[in-house]
Enzyme design. Structure first.
Site, short mmCIF file in Angstrom:
data_model
loop_
_atom_site.label_atom_id
_atom_site.label_comp_id
_atom_site.label_asym_id
_atom_site.label_seq_id
_atom_site.Cartn_x
_atom_site.Cartn_y
_atom_site.Cartn_z
N ASP A 176 1.18 2.62 3.64
CA ASP A 176 0.29 3.71 3.21
C ASP A 176 1.09 5.00 3.02
OD1 ASP A 176 -1.91 5.12 2.39
OD2 ASP A 176 -2.90 5.16 4.35
N HIS A 204 0.83 -1.21 0.00
CA HIS A 204 0.00 0.00 0.00
C HIS A 204 0.86 1.26 0.00
CE1 HIS A 204 -3.94 1.88 1.73
NE2 HIS A 204 -3.30 2.75 0.99
#
Lengths: 427, 314
Positions: A307, A62
Site C-alpha cells: 500500500d 497494492h
C-alpha cells in the site's frame, strides 16, 4: 543474451524447490536449472549468488504510483525505481489517479509509462465504478483487454451493496478479481486513527475495527452469492481475519493481503502525533497485530502488499487530523518482513516467498510469473537474508519521504532485482 | 531546587509527575497575590517575549494568558489565526518556524487539532505551552481547577470528584482526569454512553470509574465538575436533544444534594445555563466558576515563569 544466476539457494514454492541451484536465463526467460558449480554455458554472463537466496520476482499487489495527475508525489518511473530497490519486480497500481484509471486509455498510458521507465513491471488495477464514485460500473472488459489485472475503487469502497453485487457478477465473467478496501465509512468517517484506548488518550477521533469487519463480512456474503473472486486489501483487524478464515473454510473464493506496517506497528506509534503514522486502515492495537501474525502463520493471509502511498512532505507537514492518509513502503517491506516474520520464526523462507511472489501471481493470474520454473519469465528477486542495513528516508528512490521507519535497522534485504533477465538493481 | 517540569514545554498534564504538578501549583499560589496589588506587575519576565498563537477562538484563555504575561512584565503578542493552515495555504510548521525565527521565549498555542503543540515542540526553539489542543489536553485549565479545589479543600488526595458531560470530546476532562488521579483523587465520570465510552475506564493507570448515571457519579462527591455540551454533538446523533440532555444529565440542585454538603461545583465555561447546569446551581455559593477564572491568571503566570526558565517557588 544469456545470464546465469549461479550458486544461489533457489526457493520456488510453485515448483516445490528449496535447494542450492543455479538459474540459467536466456532471452528474458528461464531456460534451465543447473546444479551448483556446474559450468556455465559458453558466452554466458554470470551473477554470483553464493550465500544468497534466489526467488521468483516479488509482486506487490497494492501500490499508488500517483501518475497521471499527482506527479509531485510520485511518477511511474520514480515509483518503479523504489520498487526495484526494494526487491519488487512487479507492482499493481491502484486506480485513484487523476484522471481515475476507469478506462482503457489510462490503463494503457500507465503501462506505456512503465515501459519507458524500463524498471518494474506495472500491472494496473482498474476502477470498479466510473470516477470511483460508487454509482456506474467502469468498463472493466476494456480495461482488462488493455492490461488491467483486477478492479477496485480503492480508498473509496463501494458503499452501495447492490452496486457491489452487480460489480462482482460482472467482473466474474471477465475473470477479474474484485479488490475491496473494506471500510464502512458511516462508522469511520472523521476518524484519523484506530479507535481504542490510545485514541481516547490522544484526543483523536477513532476509526473502529468494526468498520472494517462489517464491510469484510458484507463482501464475503456477496462473493459467496456471486461466485466472484474477492480480494480484500490490507486486512488489519482480528474480526476481518476471522471472517476470511471462515470464508476460506467454507470454500468461498476470497483472498487477502496485509501490509508490513500493520504487522510491525500498533496505534501506540501515533503518540507524538507524527503524521507518518496516519494511514487507512489505521495502525491497530496489539490484539489485532497478534491476529495478523496468526493469520500470516496459518495461511489465512495470502500476500504481503505495501500500500505504498506517497505524499509530498508539505502535505504531511500538517495537523494530524488534516494530514492525508498513507505512507510509502516499497523499500522497507522486505526488511520489515525479515525483522518481524522471518527472524522471529513466524514464517520460514518458503512461506515468505509464497507471500511475496507465488501467491500474488496466482491471485492476479499473472501467467509465467511467481515461479522460476524453466519457461517462466525471468523476474528474480535476490536476497541476502542476513545483511545489516539502515533505512533512511533521505535515501529513498521515491519522490516522497513519508515513512515512519526512518532510521530503522534491518537484517535482510533484496540485493539484486532482475526483470525479464535484466539486472535492474544491485545493492 | 527541583524544576517543576523537566521540559520547558507544557504539552499536557499526562507527562508530568505529581511532584511537578504540585510545584506548578505552589508557584501559582505565590503569584496569586500580585493580582491583588495596586500595581499589578512584577519584573520577573522583563525582556522575555511571549507569543499567544490562537488558531481557535478564545476570550477567557487568551485574555488570561495575556494578563499573566503582562503582570510578569513580559512582552506579549497575540496572534489569532481564524483559519487553519490548510485554508491559509501555509503549513502549520512553516507558520511556527516563522514565528520561532523572531526569537520568542515562549509560544502559547491553541488549536482545534489534537497534537499541534507536540508537533511545534519538535521544531521550535521557544518553549511551547499548550492552551488547548483539540480533544487532547488543556493543561492550564486542569491546573487552575486543581488550584481552586486546593484553596477550598486544602488537599486533593482522597477527594471524590465527579466529571459530568461530554468526556469524549473534552480536553478539559482529559487534563483533569490525569491531574486528579495523579494527585490521588477518586475520579468518576458520567454522561451519555455515546459521549463517555466504556473504554475510558482504561484511560489511566489509576482507578477511573465510568458511571451509568449522573447520580452514581455525584453521590458523596466533594467536587462536581460540569462540562460544556455542544449542540453540534446533537447533530452528530450523540444525544437526541438539548432538552433531553438537560433533563437526564443537567446539574440541578436536586442532583447536587446527592453530593457532600460542602461539595463545590466547577465549570470551565462558557456555560449553557439551563442545559448542563441550572442557573440556581451556577449562581449558588457552591459554584466557584469565577474563582476558577481568577486562579487562571495565577496558574498561567506560574506556567509562563517556569517555561521561560524560572524555578519553583514554594
Amino acid at each position: 543474451m544469456r545470464i546465469l544466476i549461479a550458486n544461489g539457494h533457489l526457493i520456488d514454492p510453485a515448483a516445490q524447490e528449496n535447494t542450492g541451484m543455479s538459474v540459467l536465463i536466456e532471452d528474458g526467460k528461464v531456460s534451465a536449472w543447473l546444479r551448483p558449480n556446474e559450468a556455465a554455458p559458453e558466452g554466458c554472463e554470470t551473477f554470483d549468488a553464493s550465500g544468497l537466496l534466489v526467488a521468483p520476482g516479488f509482486i506487490d499487489l497494492h501500490v499508488h504510483l500517483r501518475e497521471p495527475g499527482q506527479e509531485h508525489k510520485e511518477t511511474i518511473a520514480s515509483g518503479c525505481a523504489a520498487a526495484v530497490a526494494g526487491g519488487w519486480t512487479s507492482v499493481c497500481p491502484m486506480p485513484n489517479t487523476n484522471p481515475v484509471n476507469d478506462n482503457a486509455a489510462i490503463t494503457r498510458y500507465m503501462i506505456e509509462q512503465a515501459e519507458r521507465a524500463g524498471l518494474a513491471n506495472v500491472f494496473p488495477i482498474g476502477a470498479i465504478t466510473k470516477s470511483i464514485d460508487g454509482t456506474e460500473l467502469a468498463e472493466m472488459g476494456e480495461m482488462k483487454a488493455a492490461g488491467a489485472v483486477a478492479v477496485s475503487d480503492d480508498g473509496r469502497p463501494v458503499p452501495n451493496a447492490g452496486i457491489m453485487r452487480r460489480a462482482m457478477q460482472y467482473a466474474r465473467d471477465f475473470d477479474l478479481p474484485v479488490i475491496d478496501h473494506c471500510e464502512d465509512k458511516s462508522l469511520s468517517s472523521g476518524g484519523v486513527m484506530h479507535e481504542g484506548r490510545t485514541s481516547l488518550l490522544l484526543g483523536l477521533k477513532g476509526m473502529p475495527a468494526l468498520a472494517e469487519d462489517i464491510d469484510v463480512v458484507r463482501d464475503i456474503i456477496l462473493a459467496k452469492e456471486t461466485g466472484a473472486h474477492l480480494h480484500i486489501a490490507h486486512v488489519s483487524t482480528k474480526g476481518a481475519i476471522e471472517a476470511v478464515r471462515r470464508a476460506k473454510a467454507e470454500g468461498i473464493n476470497v483472498t487477502c493481503e496485509v501490509t508490513p506496517h500493520h504487522f510491525t506497528l500498533t496505534d501506540k506509534a501515533v503518540e507524538g502525533y507524527d503524521t507518518n503514522t496516519k494511514m487507512a486502515p489505521p495502525l491497530r492495537s496489539q490484539e489485532h497485530l497478534e491476529a495478523i501474525l496468526e493469520g500470516i502463520k496459518d495461511g489465512t493471509i495470502d500476500a504481503i502488499a505495501t500500500d505504498h502511498a506517497p505524499h509530498h512532505a508539505d502535505e504531511k507537514a500538517l495537523e494530524y487530523d488534516q494530514a492525508p492518509f498513507g505512507i510509502i513502503g516499497l523499500e522497507t517491506a522486505i526488511g520489515l518482513a525479515f525483522n518481524q516474520l522471518v527472524h522471529t520464526g513466524i514464517v520460514d523462507l518458503v512461506r515468505l516467498v509464497e507471500l511475496c511472489s507465488t501467491n500474488p501471481a496466482k491471485i492476479f493470474k499473472l501467467a509465467g510469473r511467481g515461479t522460476l520454473a524453466p519457461g517462466s519469465i525471468a523476474d528474480v528477486t535476490i536476497i541476502d537474508p542476513d545483511v545489516k542495513w539502515t533505512y533512511h528516508n533521505a535515501d529513498s528512490r521515491s519522490k516522497s519521504r513519508n515513512s515512519p521507519y526512518d532510521g530503522w535497522e534491518f537484517s535482510g534485504a533484496a540485493v539484486a532485482t532482475v526483470i525479464g533477465g535484466k539486472v535492474v538493481f544491485r545493492k | 531546587m527541583e524544576k517543576p517540569f523537566r521540559r520547558r514545554d507544557l504539552l499536557g498534564i499526562r507527562g508530568l509527575s505529581a511532584a511537578e504538578i504540585k510545584g506548578i501549583l505552589d508557584t501559582a499560589e505565590n503569584f496569586c497575590e500580585i493580582s491583588t496589588r495596586e500595581v499589578k506587575k512584577v519584573p520577573a519576565l522583563r525582556g522575555k517575549t511571549v507569543i499567544n498563537l490562537f488558531f481557535e477562538a478564545s476570550t477567557r484563555t487568551r485574555t488570561s494568558f495575556e494578563l499573566a504575561a503582562k503582570r510578569l512584565s513580559a512582552d506579549a503578542v497575540n496572534i489569532s489565526v481564524s483559519s487553519s493552515s490548510v485554508t491559509k495555504g501555509e503549513t502549520l510548521l512553516d507558520t511556527a518556524m516563522n514565528l520561532d525565527a523572531m526569537a520568542p521565549d515562549c509560544i502559547v498555542v491553541r488549536h482545534s487539532s489534537a497534537g499541534v503543540p507536540h508537533q511545534l515542540a519538535k521544531v521550535s526553539k521557544a518553549a511551547i505551552v499548550n492552551a488547548g489542543d483539540g480533544a487532547n489536553e488543556h493543561p492550564t485549565q486542569a491546573l487552575l481547577d486543581a488550584m481552586t479545589i486546593r484553596e477550598h479543600k486544602k488537599t486533593i488526595a482522597g477527594l471524590s470528584v465527579a466529571i459530568v458531560g461530554d468526556i469524549l470530546h473534552s480536553r478539559v476532562a482529559r487534563s483533569n482526569i490525569h491531574l486528579l488521579t495523579k494527585l490521588g483523587a477518586n475520579v468518576r465520570v458520567a454522561g451519555p454512553r455515546t459521549l463517555v465510552p466504556d473504554d475510558f475506564q482504561y484511560l489511566v493507570d489509576h482507578d477511573l470509574q465510568v458511571c451509568p448515571h449522573i447520580e452514581d457519579a455525584i453521590v458523596g462527591a466533594d467536587v462536581v465538575m460540569i462540562l460544556r455540551i455542544q449542540r453540534e454533538r446533537q447533530d452528530a446523533a450523540y444525544f437526541p436533544s438539548l432538552r433531553e440532555y438537560a433533563i437526564h444529565y443537567g446539574l440541578t440542585n436536586e442532583r447536587l444534594d446527592l453530593a457532600k454538603k460542602d461539595a463545590i461545583v466547577l465549570h470551565p465555561g462558557p456555560m449553557n445555563r439551563g442545559i448542563e447546569i441550572s442557573s440556581d446551581v451556577a449562581d449558588s455559593s457552591r459554584s466557584l466558576i469565577l474563582d476558577q477564572v481568577k486562579y487562571g491568571v495565577a496558574v498561567r503566570m506560574a506556567v509562563l515563569y517556569l517555561a521561560t526558565g524560572g524555578s519553583t517557588i514554594s
